[in-house]
Structures are given as C-alpha cells and as structure tokens.
Design a protein around this motif. Structure first.
Motif, PDB file in Angstrom:
ATOM      1  N   ARG A   1       0.802  -1.220   0.000  1.00  0.00           N
ATOM      2  CA  ARG A   1       0.000   0.000   0.000  1.00  0.00           C
ATOM      3  C   ARG A   1       0.833   1.267   0.000  1.00  0.00           C
ATOM      4  N   GLN A   2       2.106   1.138   0.284  1.00  0.00           N
ATOM      5  CA  GLN A   2       3.010   2.296   0.343  1.00  0.00           C
ATOM      6  C   GLN A   2       2.484   3.366   1.303  1.00  0.00           C
ATOM      7  N   ASN A   3       1.938   2.891   2.425  1.00  0.00           N
ATOM      8  CA  ASN A   3       1.393   3.799   3.433  1.00  0.00           C
ATOM      9  C   ASN A   3       2.395   4.087   4.541  1.00  0.00           C
ATOM     10  N   PHE A   4       3.661   3.786   4.279  1.00  0.00           N
ATOM     11  CA  PHE A   4       4.705   3.998   5.272  1.00  0.00           C
ATOM     12  C   PHE A   4       5.987   4.399   4.561  1.00  0.00           C
ATOM     13  N   GLU A   5       6.960   4.905   5.334  1.00  0.00           N
ATOM     14  CA  GLU A   5       8.263   5.277   4.789  1.00  0.00           C
ATOM     15  C   GLU A   5       9.347   4.409   5.421  1.00  0.00           C
ATOM     16  N   LEU A   6      10.446   4.280   4.700  1.00  0.00           N
ATOM     17  CA  LEU A   6      11.550   3.450   5.162  1.00  0.00           C
ATOM     18  C   LEU A   6      12.866   4.230   5.209  1.00  0.00           C
ATOM     19  N   LYS A   7      13.621   3.999   6.270  1.00  0.00           N
ATOM     20  CA  LYS A   7      15.005   4.436   6.362  1.00  0.00           C
ATOM     21  C   LYS A   7      15.828   3.208   6.731  1.00  0.00           C
ATOM     22  N   PHE A   8      16.966   3.035   6.075  1.00  0.00           N
ATOM     23  CA  PHE A   8      17.809   1.872   6.336  1.00  0.00           C
ATOM     24  C   PHE A   8      19.029   2.330   7.127  1.00  0.00           C
ATOM     25  N   LEU A   9      19.077   1.890   8.380  1.00  0.00           N
ATOM     26  CA  LEU A   9      20.026   2.444   9.343  1.00  0.00           C
ATOM     27  C   LEU A   9      21.103   1.415   9.704  1.00  0.00           C
ATOM     28  N   VAL A  10      22.350   1.798   9.501  1.00  0.00           N
ATOM     29  CA  VAL A  10      23.489   0.946   9.851  1.00  0.00           C
ATOM     30  C   VAL A  10      24.282   1.619  10.958  1.00  0.00           C
ATOM     31  N   MET A  11      24.481   0.903  12.054  1.00  0.00           N
ATOM     32  CA  MET A  11      25.352   1.392  13.114  1.00  0.00           C
ATOM     33  C   MET A  11      26.663   0.616  13.072  1.00  0.00           C
ATOM     34  N   ASN A  12      27.763   1.326  13.078  1.00  0.00           N
ATOM     35  CA  ASN A  12      29.077   0.707  13.189  1.00  0.00           C
ATOM     36  C   ASN A  12      29.526   0.826  14.647  1.00  0.00           C
ATOM     37  N   PRO A  13      29.400  -0.267  15.420  1.00  0.00           N
ATOM     38  CA  PRO A  13      29.747  -0.195  16.849  1.00  0.00           C
ATOM     39  C   PRO A  13      31.226  -0.428  17.113  1.00  0.00           C
ATOM     40  N   GLY A  14      32.017  -0.519  16.033  1.00  0.00           N
ATOM     41  CA  GLY A  14      33.445  -0.772  16.179  1.00  0.00           C
ATOM     42  C   GLY A  14      33.909  -1.971  15.384  1.00  0.00           C
ATOM     43  N   TYR A  15      33.241  -2.243  14.250  1.00  0.00           N
ATOM     44  CA  TYR A  15      33.654  -3.353  13.397  1.00  0.00           C
ATOM     45  C   TYR A  15      35.083  -3.144  12.894  1.00  0.00           C
ATOM     46  N   ASN A  16      35.777  -4.235  12.635  1.00  0.00           N
ATOM     47  CA  ASN A  16      37.052  -4.087  11.946  1.00  0.00           C
ATOM     48  C   ASN A  16      36.786  -3.656  10.508  1.00  0.00           C
ATOM     49  N   GLU A  17      37.810  -3.202   9.832  1.00  0.00           N
ATOM     50  CA  GLU A  17      37.633  -2.608   8.506  1.00  0.00           C
ATOM     51  C   GLU A  17      37.031  -3.589   7.511  1.00  0.00           C
ATOM     52  N   GLU A  18      37.434  -4.847   7.603  1.00  0.00           N
ATOM     53  CA  GLU A  18      36.937  -5.862   6.667  1.00  0.00           C
ATOM     54  C   GLU A  18      35.426  -6.055   6.804  1.00  0.00           C
ATOM     55  N   ASN A  19      34.952  -6.166   8.041  1.00  0.00           N
ATOM     56  CA  ASN A  19      33.516  -6.351   8.265  1.00  0.00           C
ATOM     57  C   ASN A  19      32.718  -5.118   7.864  1.00  0.00           C
ATOM     58  N   TYR A  20      33.259  -3.954   8.184  1.00  0.00           N
ATOM     59  CA  TYR A  20      32.560  -2.719   7.838  1.00  0.00           C
ATOM     60  C   TYR A  20      32.423  -2.582   6.327  1.00  0.00           C
ATOM     61  N   GLU A  21      33.489  -2.863   5.608  1.00  0.00           N
ATOM     62  CA  GLU A  21      33.440  -2.779   4.145  1.00  0.00           C
ATOM     63  C   GLU A  21      32.485  -3.823   3.573  1.00  0.00           C
ATOM     64  N   ASN A  22      32.412  -4.985   4.229  1.00  0.00           N
ATOM     65  CA  ASN A  22      31.498  -6.037   3.791  1.00  0.00           C
ATOM     66  C   ASN A  22      30.048  -5.565   3.866  1.00  0.00           C
ATOM     67  N   ILE A  23      29.708  -4.866   4.949  1.00  0.00           N
ATOM     68  CA  ILE A  23      28.342  -4.352   5.112  1.00  0.00           C
ATOM     69  C   ILE A  23      28.011  -3.349   4.010  1.00  0.00           C
ATOM     70  N   LEU A  24      28.902  -2.402   3.797  1.00  0.00           N
ATOM     71  CA  LEU A  24      28.661  -1.375   2.782  1.00  0.00           C
ATOM     72  C   LEU A  24      28.599  -1.976   1.381  1.00  0.00           C
ATOM     73  N   ARG A  25      29.440  -2.950   1.142  1.00  0.00           N
ATOM     74  CA  ARG A  25      29.466  -3.591  -0.177  1.00  0.00           C
ATOM     75  C   ARG A  25      28.159  -4.351  -0.437  1.00  0.00           C
ATOM     76  N   ASN A  26      27.694  -5.101   0.560  1.00  0.00           N
ATOM     77  CA  ASN A  26      26.428  -5.829   0.400  1.00  0.00           C
ATOM     78  C   ASN A  26      25.253  -4.881   0.211  1.00  0.00           C
ATOM     79  N   ALA A  27      25.251  -3.801   0.960  1.00  0.00           N
ATOM     80  CA  ALA A  27      24.161  -2.828   0.829  1.00  0.00           C
ATOM     81  C   ALA A  27      24.126  -2.239  -0.575  1.00  0.00           C
TER      82      ALA A  27
END
Length: 277
Positions: free
Chosen positions: A66-92
């Motif tokens: 129905r598109q009666n709502f809005e979406l925001k996609f929120l990523v928190m980096n709580p201290g990931y190492n660089e490899e994991n952080y890049e993995n998240i951004l790459r997948n997104a």
C-alpha cells in the motif's frame, strides 16, 4: 554482484521462498499489527543475514503493498574491523539498499566486561538505534530477530533466568517516548534464512565483536549456543518441540501459576485464595 543480481535476490524472495519467507513476513506484519498508516520505520541493519533479508523484505513490501509507510535503512558501526565494515557497505550497495551509517564505540566499551557483555552490548546498541532513528524522523525501529531467536529466548529465560517470558513481536520503548520496536521476521525460521542466503550465494558478517571471536577460538561461552543445541537435540526426538515452545507463551493459564507480574506488580495465587473458596 550487479543490479541484475539484486533483482534475482528480490525475485527469489517472492517466488522460490514465497511460502517460507515472504508469506511468514507478511503474516507477522498483519497478525501483530506492526505497521500503521504514516509510519516511518528505521530498518536496522547489522550486516548479518537476518537484518539484510529484512531490508529486502521491506523494500518488496513497499514496492508491492500500500506504500502507506516510509523506510530508512540504518546501519550502526559499533566498532567493526575494517573488513567487516566494508562487507556491510558492499552488500548494501550490491543489493540496492540505500543505508544511512552512524558510528559508536560500543565494542570498545564492553570489551573488558566479563559479566553479561552481550546483554550490555544489546542494550547500548538499541539505545543508539532509537536515538538515531528518532533524529531521522522515524517512529519505529525494526530488528531482525527470527522465530528461532524467540524460542531460544523463552527457554533461556526458564533455564537460566527462572522466569517465563518471550521476545515480543513489538513493544513500546520505555526510554524514548513515542518510539516502538517491531520484529517482522518473528515467524521466519533461521534455516530458511540460511537457505535463502546460500541460494543467492550471499555472504554476510556474523556478530563480529571480540566476544564472539573468543567463542570461535574456544575461550568464550554462550548460553544461547547451548540452548540452540538443546533445542536441536530435543527436536530430534519430537517434531513438535519447537512449535510447542513458541506456543507455550500464547497459552498461559494464570489460574495454574504460582505468581506472575503485570505492569511491575507481582500477583500471587494466595492473594484472595481463601475468599474464593
């Protein structure tokens, strides 16, 4: 992975995994009344399989609903190492999920805590998510807990906490007025999420904190891992174990329990017992 791959992932959700994932997602949304007109939902992405699937499910719901709502996609980096952080951004990026990122130092804060570090980490992460979601104008945050998380929580509470409680499909925040938490994967089995992930040849991060790194090396401990194995062992003896654990908190007979709490007030079966006789 190109945009065509992202489209293949989306197609798999509504076609190949329609029964196991898509229908259970929409059932949970409807059965527990998770979305109302005008909601702005912060879909919280940890970088793991569950939250990334949830993001894609919400995109499909908005696209076909129905598109009666809005979406925001929120990523928190709580201290990931660089490899994991890049993995998240790459997948997104590969999956066409437009994320908003903010940084905290939660992993450093809980690194040296030996008493319930996972509990403290989860509480801190949720607080930051609520706070940043509200800054984005959202009134709800969506977390990627699934069916197996629910039944494990029920059994953990009984065996290690001496209490009967569950992981609720939605709840109002006690610290952030007007904010609400929803769990749209509530009815989806983890094994089906893993099958979806493998089918699409996707790779996501695990929790990726230092505590779970200790687990992998054999120097840590995890009550949830113990409970997961216990449920798996019991399920080999009966196919109804998992569903019975889930349903147990839907069929609580207050007339047959010694005591219970409601809104912080404890009620005991002896209260007014003689007068009822």
């Amino acid at each position: 992975m190109s945009n065509i791959k992202a489209q293949d992932v989306e197609r798999s959700i509504v076609k190949k995994f329609r029964k196991e994932i898509w229908r259970k997602f929409t059932k949970a949304i409807n059965e527990y009344e998770m979305i109302q007109d005008g909601d702005r939902i912060a879909v919280c992405i940890s970088g793991g399989k569950d939250s990334m699937l949830m993001a894609k499910l919400f995109q499909e719901l908005w696209r076909h609903g129905r598109q009666n709502f809005e979406l925001k996609f929120l990523v928190m980096n709580p201290g990931y190492n660089e490899e994991n952080y890049e993995n998240i951004l790459r997948n997104a990026q590969r999956l066409n999920v437009p994320v908003t990122v903010f940084h905290t130092e939660i992993f450093d804060t809980v690194a040296d805590i030996t008493d319930s570090p996972c509990y403290l980490c989860a509480r801190m992460r949720r607080g930051y998510l609520y706070s940043n979601a509200r800054e984005l104008g959202c009134n709800k945050i969506a977390l990627g807990h699934h069916y197996d998380d629910v039944i494990e929580t029920i059994l953990m509470g009984m065996l290690y906490g001496g209490q009967v409680q569950t992981m609720m499909p939605k709840l109002h925040s006690t610290n952030f007025e007007g904010m609400e938490l929803i769990r749209p994967l509530y009815l989806i089995r983890e094994e089906d999420i893993i099958r979806w992930m493998h089918y699409n040849e996707l790779r996501f991060i695990q929790c990726a904190c230092r505590f779970t790194e200790n687990l992998a090396s054999g120097t840590g401990d995890s009550k949830r891992a113990e409970i997961k194995e216990l449920i798996r062992e019991l399920s080999r003896k009966s196919p109804f174990i998992e569903s019975n654990i889930f349903r147990s908190v839907e069929n609580v007979n207050l007339s047959t329990v010694i005591a219970y709490k409601k809104d912080g007030v404890k009620h005991h079966f002896l209260d007014g017992y003689d007068s009822r006789g």
